[in-house]
Design an enzyme around this catalytic site. Structure first.
Site, PDB file in Angstrom:
ATOM      1  N   GLY A 122      -2.971  23.210  10.090  1.00 25.21           N
ATOM      2  CA  GLY A 122      -2.986  23.957  11.338  1.00 25.21           C
ATOM      3  C   GLY A 122      -4.310  24.658  11.520  1.00 25.21           C
ATOM      4  CB  ALA A 123      -5.988  27.266  11.201  1.00 28.38           C
ATOM      5  CG  MET A 124      -9.758  26.051   5.592  1.00 26.06           C
ATOM      6  SD  MET A 124      -8.516  26.206   4.287  1.00 26.06           S
ATOM      7  CE  MET A 124      -9.496  27.012   3.014  1.00 26.06           C
ATOM      8  CD  GLU A 125      -7.199  30.104   3.873  1.00 28.14           C
ATOM      9  OE1 GLU A 125      -6.819  30.096   2.690  1.00 28.14           O
ATOM     10  OE2 GLU A 125      -6.740  29.332   4.737  1.00 28.14           O
ATOM     11  CG  ASN A 126     -13.225  27.422   6.287  1.00 31.79           C
ATOM     12  OD1 ASN A 126     -12.917  26.989   5.186  1.00 31.79           O
ATOM     13  ND2 ASN A 126     -13.033  26.733   7.409  1.00 31.79           N
ATOM     14  CG  HIS A 133      -1.397  32.362   8.878  1.00 28.02           C
ATOM     15  ND1 HIS A 133      -0.158  32.149   8.301  1.00 28.02           N
ATOM     16  CD2 HIS A 133      -2.282  31.789   8.022  1.00 28.02           C
ATOM     17  CE1 HIS A 133      -0.310  31.497   7.165  1.00 28.02           C
ATOM     18  NE2 HIS A 133      -1.596  31.257   6.979  1.00 28.02           N
ATOM     19  CD  GLU A 134      -5.510  30.153   9.132  1.00 27.55           C
ATOM     20  OE1 GLU A 134      -6.265  30.268   8.149  1.00 27.55           O
ATOM     21  OE2 GLU A 134      -4.408  29.575   9.075  1.00 27.55           O
ATOM     22  CG  HIS A 176      -5.537  33.355   4.894  1.00 29.98           C
ATOM     23  ND1 HIS A 176      -4.902  33.470   3.682  1.00 29.98           N
ATOM     24  CD2 HIS A 176      -4.873  32.368   5.566  1.00 29.98           C
ATOM     25  CE1 HIS A 176      -3.896  32.603   3.622  1.00 29.98           C
ATOM     26  NE2 HIS A 176      -3.854  31.939   4.755  1.00 29.98           N
ATOM     27  CD  GLU A 225      -1.769  29.572   2.883  1.00 31.99           C
ATOM     28  OE1 GLU A 225      -1.460  29.996   4.019  1.00 31.99           O
ATOM     29  OE2 GLU A 225      -2.915  29.181   2.606  1.00 31.99           O
TER      30      GLU A 225
END
Length: 841
Positions: free
Chosen positions: A256-260, A290-291, A294, A313
């Site tokens: 869905g997404a990535m928390e870079n 959510h991201e 993180h 998560e």
């Protein structure tokens, strides 16, 4: 490619610290590879041997402390560094690296809408080595300084502010200490919307062909971003730890997404080019929230090893929903969590592959096993556990413990033990015991209400008693709500009026709770949905719920009851036909869109498609189409566009005759609206293809009208759905032999291939699936293995023979872990579907 074991990571972390990576990437060298040069400064604590990971197309050179090493010593993805002496070292690695078409490493995508090319990295969990050489484990944090050479006209994005230095050269500001898997680069002719907030640059980025759609929603997305950013700063003592906040919506993204840090990447389906419901907008907002969570939990403080991935998560899942509820117009987010996400956790927790939220470290011995834990347990169950913890602990103490955790471990790594110790420091409650009961155990507790007459009369007159039976081992703090029939009141006939609401600890002391007054018409356990457990109503309450569900005032209460009905169907305790009847009765009066979408998704995707026998399926689909027609009629005044859109979508999916769909497609609109946008046109065409009511010429004509990436996927889905031997053979060859399909085109083809009602045509492919998927996974890796196991599995072949075939296939030692786990889960779901079909009610 060798996977990294926990023992190897611990040994390497004892030998070295890594101070800085200086990376140069050249993205102008062609369509197949890019150049990667890494300079790694590290310190050895003692004499010894270790290794660095790199997975090149060509390893040109490697040198340690100025001394050339032999590139031929590369063994798979590992290069040995032997005879290290104590003290500082500098490693130089020069390589050509391959672009990816599977969403792993450096993914390359050319937009069919305009021919523009875009690149982005996805380095989780061990894919940094596909982009540059690294000591690839989360507890060797370092500073990353990256220079990128890109084609003229491109924009480069990274974890820090990127500055163009001329001639296509870009310099990305060095990061603070972060883990290797969190490094991010995105490059291409992005369309960008930029602003500032709290003194930091904020940006949104997408493909140019999606620019009008991003522009239309930019203020909404930025508004959510600003609101969540400000709310997190009210919750957390540590300020946002990075120098900018970019959100890039990228093509063919697997997650869905990535928390870079500083550059969150999202799947670009979140840039809506067709109509969506408010619930879908809420989902996008939740992912933004959510991201961002993180950035603190995951990026500022990072797990030491992958057994603690749930910490990342579960925390972000809980905070994402809670913060969205507190800070944005989306105030009912927990309803969607309850009816959608929580079921994901319940389902995963009842399979043989279940695992504790916080698994024993020995159960996660390497990265391959860790990758399997990205499931409903680490996300939904973990978030549910944290929500129960907050209810038990109190939010003030919870946040105090979290802030202690951040202060003690910022820009470093932490374990579950650290997390629990920090929570315990903020409260007198026994958090360690709670963690053992909630985080180290598996399975779903069941709480059953026993409502009865008290054994002894009370002085107050009428009374009733409640006992809660628990099947399971965890303590629960729940809210119990009671309701009466609201006859002859302003609520109107058939409505239910709340009577009482009280808290209860389960297990109690064994004594039933006695309440004054007559027995309520409805007693609901876990009202507010604050714990994680399956709920069973007493018989009288269940009868009331089935006939009055839509009359219950609160949406979250209704979600708890719909979830109970869902669980009962899955457990063989409720006839699927009764669930459909309840949906037919109550959804026309349901005001919460998330509930309508969740109930229809289960009714269509599970009950009609899998839990109903082929003989009974036409009647199930007739019930669904009748329900959807009713919803469409009730929304003709335009007052509920989201509900109408949901009804139209599910009418399309459940249609058994093509006439109405063909009329809509020809006229370009549903009578009374909505007009058909690309999503609806491809949805109709897919259903017509499955019904055998369209052909290749119509699919090609639609693709010519919509030559976008989404259009390509729609055409692939339609072609695979056509009920002809030729279409099925071509789709199978594309998936399992050709190896040129991208991750998204593979998924689209697989989604179209298996169709309920095409059993005879598809029967020969059931046996073929297992050896072909096994070989495919070995060739193309975990991302395609996951897609094959999820979407190309013969999910509608629900019979003992198919189950037996799959069970035998699980014994194949050639199965890679990602595919083995997915097949085990699918076969357990198939076993459950078979049991539901054969249970007599």
């Amino acid at each position: 490619m060798s996977v990294l074991t926990r023992d190897e990571a611990q040994t390497r972390a004892q030998i070295i610290d890594v101070e800085r990576y200086t990376i140069a990437l050249d993205l102008t060298t062609g369509e197949e590879t890019f150049d990667s040069r890494a300079v790694i400064r590290f310190t050895a604590h003692a004499a010894g041997d270790t290794f660095v990971e790199v997975k090149p197309a060509t390893l040109r050179s490697i040198a340690l402390d100025g001394q050339p090493l032999d590139p031929a010593l590369l063994d798979g993805n590992r290069y040995p560094l032997s005879g290290l002496t104590p003290g500082p070292h500098e490693l130089h690695v020069d390589a050509a690296m391959s672009y990816s078409r599977t969403g792993e490493g450096m993914h390359r995508f050319t937009d069919p809408a305009d021919g523009e090319t875009y690149l982005y990295t996805q380095l989780f969990m061990e894919d940094v080595q596909r982009v540059f050489a690294a000591f690839d484990q989360p507890d060797l944090k370092s500073v990353f300084a990256i220079d990128v050479t890109a084609p003229e006209g491109w924009t480069v994005l990274g974890n820090g502010v990127a500055e163009r230095t001329g001639d296509g050269r870009w310099t990305i500001a060095p990061t603070p200490l972060i883990s290797t898997y969190l490094v991010a680069v995105a490059a291409g002719p992005w369309h960008s919307v930029t602003t500032e907030h709290a003194g930091l640059p904020f940006g949104l980025h997408c493909r140019r062909s999606l620019a009008p759609y991003l522009d239309a929603d930019a203020e909404e997305i930025l508004g959510i971003t600003r609101a969540c950013f400000d709310r997190y700063h009210e919750k957390f003592d540590e300020p946002y730890p990075f120098d900018s906040y970019d959100q890039a919506f990228v093509p063919e993204f697997n997650a869905g997404a990535m928390e870079n840090p500083g550059l969150v990447t999202f799947r670009d389906e979140f840039i809506y080019r067709s109509a969506v419901t408010d619930t879908e907008r809420q989902t996008r907002a939740m992912v933004v929230s959510h991201e961002m969570a993180h950035m603190w939990f995951g990026d500022l403080v990072t797990l030491s090893w992958w057994d603690d991935i749930w910490l990342n998560e579960s925390f972000a899942e809980y905070m994402g929903y809670q913060t969205l509820t507190e800070a944005t117009p989306f105030t009912d987010t927990w309803v969607e969590f309850g009816v959608t996400r929580k079921g994901w956790g319940y389902d995963a927790d009842q399979r043989p592959s279940t695992h504790p939220v916080a698994p024993d470290p020995d159960a996660v011995p390497d990265t391959a096993s860790a990758l399997l834990n990205f499931d409903g347990i680490s996300y939904a169950k973990g978030a549910s556990a944290l929500r129960q913890l907050v209810a038990w602990l109190g939010e003030k103490d919870f946040l105090a413990g979290i802030n202690t955790h951040f202060a003690r471990h910022k820009f470093a790594n932490a374990t579950l033990a650290d997390f629990i110790d920090n929570l315990a420091s903020a409260t007198d409650r026994d958090v360690h015991a709670w963690a053992e009961q909630w985080l180290r155990t598996t399975g779903v507790d069941t709480l059953t209400a026993d409502v009865h007459e008290p054994t002894a009369p009370t002085e107050a007159g009428q009374s009733w008693a409640l006992a809660v039976e628990r099947a399971g081992s965890r303590p629960h703090r729940i809210t119990v709500s009671t309701f009466d029939h609201a006859l002859n009141t302003q609520a109107g006939p058939g409505h239910l009026a709340p009577r009482d609401r009280f808290e209860l600890d389960v297990p109690g002391d064994g004594t039933p709770l006695v309440r004054t007054g007559r027995r309520p018409a409805l007693v609901v356990l876990n009202d507010g949905d604050l714990t994680y457990a399956k709920i069973r109503l007493d018989a009288a309450s269940w009868d009331t719920a089935l006939t009055h569900l839509s009359a219950i005032p609160d949406a979250l209460t209704r979600a708890v009851i719909w979830n109970a009905a869902r669980d009962m169907v899955r457990d063989g305790e409720l006839d699927p036909a009764r669930y459909l009847t309840a949906a037919r009765t109550h959804l026309p009066y349901e005001s919460d869109l998330a509930l309508v979408q969740g109930v229809l998704a289960f009714a269509d995707g599970q009950i009609a498609a899998r839990y109903t026998t082929p003989e009974a399926r036409p009647a199930a689909l007739a019930t669904l189409t009748s329900l959807c027609r009713d919803l469409i009629r009730r929304t003709e005044d335009g007052s509920h566009p989201g509900l109408r859109l949901t009804a139209v979508r599910h009418f399309i999916d459940a249609a058994t005759q093509p006439d109405t769909l063909q009329a809509w497609l020809t006229e370009g609109t549903v009578h009374g609206g909505p007009e058909l946008d690309p999503e609806l046109r491809w949805r109709i065409l897919t259903r017509l293809a499955a019904l055998g009511a369209t052909d290749e010429a119509a699919i090609a004509a639609e693709l010519a009208e919509d030559p976008s990436a989404t259009g390509r996927e729609g055409a692939a889905r339609c072609r695979a759905a056509l009920p002809t031997p030729e279409a099925k053979a071509a789709a199978w060859h594309a998936m399992f032999t050709d190896d040129t399909l991208s991750n998204y085109l593979f998924t689209a083809t697989a989604q179209g291939f298996w169709q309920p009602g095409q059993d005879e045509l598809l029967s020969g492919y059931v046996d073929r699936f297992y050896p072909d998927a096994t070989a495919l996974a070995a060739r193309r890796g975990p991302a395609i293995a996951e897609a094959a196991g999820r979407y190309a599995f013969p999910a509608y072949a629900i019979d003992p023979e198919s189950l037996a075939t799959g069970t035998r296939a699980l014994k194949d030692p050639a199965l890679i872990p990602a595919l083995r786990r997915k097949l085990a889960d699918q076969l357990d779901d198939l076993r459950r579907a078979l049991a539901v079909r054969t249970t007599e009610h």
